[in-house]
Enzyme design. Structure first.
Site, PDB file in Angstrom:
ATOM      1  N   ASP A  16      -1.522  -0.670   5.936  1.00  0.00           N
ATOM      2  CA  ASP A  16      -1.819  -0.396   7.596  1.00  0.00           C
ATOM      3  C   ASP A  16      -3.528  -0.096   7.834  1.00  0.00           C
ATOM      4  OD1 ASP A  16      -1.546   1.764   5.462  1.00  0.00           O
ATOM      5  OD2 ASP A  16      -1.263   3.139   7.232  1.00  0.00           O
ATOM      6  N   ASP A  23       0.906  -1.222   0.137  1.00  0.00           N
ATOM      7  CA  ASP A  23       0.157   0.386  -0.396  1.00  0.00           C
ATOM      8  C   ASP A  23       1.163   1.334  -0.368  1.00  0.00           C
ATOM      9  OD1 ASP A  23      -2.321   1.714   1.289  1.00  0.00           O
ATOM     10  OD2 ASP A  23      -0.863   1.725   2.749  1.00  0.00           O
ATOM     11  N   ASP A  49      -7.338  -1.815   3.792  1.00  0.00           N
ATOM     12  CA  ASP A  49      -5.959  -2.616   3.319  1.00  0.00           C
ATOM     13  C   ASP A  49      -7.263  -3.655   3.923  1.00  0.00           C
ATOM     14  OD1 ASP A  49      -4.867  -0.917   1.859  1.00  0.00           O
ATOM     15  OD2 ASP A  49      -3.724  -0.412   4.002  1.00  0.00           O
TER      16      ASP A  49
END
Ligand code: ADP
Ligand code: MG
Length: 292
Positions: free
Chosen positions: A237, A38, A241
């Site tokens: 995080d 990410d 996600d």
């Protein structure tokens, strides 16, 4: 691998701040071919700052920023914090907000001192039927600098382009070099603008970019990487996600991230230091090798 070697391996990992929630993850991690990360909060610090503000003809900089920041005071997005901080730094007093709505993956809408204020991505402006063409060149320049362009509309007219930049974590370049040295492909998955994502990926030597992903689209991004490239580990995080962490062959959450991400992961990194990803992979390889 034997149960004992897995226990030893996960014990060593715990000492370096990598918690394996499942022993099997040690083995899947060894076999991973693609490491997808990410962007916001994982590759970057997740603390963007406002870097540029350009107003359209007929709009005043301080006034526009004051209205926009007042709307963003109601939002919890890191981008909102960047805008609020910029207004504060310029000594602008926030205005009263009558109505507020966050549109995840797009932006925010608010009623501020009787004005309709919209702030968000280009796709949000298009959704509102607004043309961002006037700022096309500025947007490209900002994106090529790795900044994220956003737009503000006041009373239904395009008022400003705003750029925010999120600093890359100190540990990111070294982590990516180590992943490459281990023969892994590195991918980035982000909701951010494609051109910005590509500029950041280029700077970091990231092999593959999946950008402009809507909040519930990260799962599909992981699935498509799995279809192309074999076993995928995903590092993230945020709240968005969690499904992607569950979908990945190995879900790696950052322990300083949101609870839901941590709960969905197979592996938890105790710090945000991304060098623990290649460290954990090296350890998984050493552990499995030892018992062969
Ligand atoms: P990311 O975590 O990658 O930024 P999001 O899905 O949270 O992904 O947001 C996607 C995009 O929507 C952002 O990059 C931004 O352009 C826009 N956006 C979301 N929330 C806001 C906000 N509060 N203010 C301005 N823009 C926003
Ligand atoms: Mg994030």
């Amino acid at each position: 691998a034997t149960p004992t070697s897995i226990m030893v391996g996960t014990g060593k990992a715990a000492k370096m701040g990598v918690l394996f929630r499942k022993g099997e993850a040690l083995q899947s991690l060894r076999d991973a071919k693609v490491i997808a990360l990410d962007k916001t909060g994982t590759l970057t610090k997740g603390r963007p700052e406002l870097t540029d503000l350009v107003v359209a003809e007929g709009f005043e900089e301080a006034d526009s920023l004051r209205l926009v920041a007042s709307a963003e005071r109601q939002s919890e997005h890191p981008i909102a914090e960047a805008i609020v901080n910029a207004a504060k730094a310029r000594g602008l007093e926030p205005a009263g907000v009558q109505e507020f709505e966050a549109i995840p993956g797009f932006g925010v809408a608010a009623q501020v001192e009787g004005h309709r204020v919209d702030v968000g991505a280009d796709r949000y402006m298009r959704k509102l039927g607004l043309d961002v063409e006037a700022f096309a060149q500025t947007a490209q320049r900002l994106a090529d600098e790795g900044k994220s362009p956003l737009y503000a509309a006041i009373d239904g007219r395009l008022a400003a382009i705003i750029a925010v930049a999120d600093p890359i974590k100190e540990s990111t370049p070294a982590a990516i070099r180590s992943l490459h040295a281990e023969g892994l492909q590195v991918a980035m998955i982000t909701g951010d603008n494609r051109r910005t994502a590509e500029a950041i990926a280029r700077r970091l030597g990231i092999d593959k970019v999946v950008a402009e992903v809507l909040p519930d689209g990260k799962v599909d991004a992981v699935k498509s990487l799995q279809a192309e490239g074999g076993l995928v580990a995903f590092v993230g995080d945020g709240i968005n996600d969690a499904p992607a962490l569950a979908q990945a062959d190995v879900g790696i959450a950052i322990g300083t991230g949101t609870d839901i991400a941590i709960e969905s992961a197979d592996v938890v990194l105790m710090s945000g230091d991304l060098r623990n990803v290649p460290n954990a992979i090296a350890l998984s390889r050493a552990t499995i090798r030892n018992i062969k």
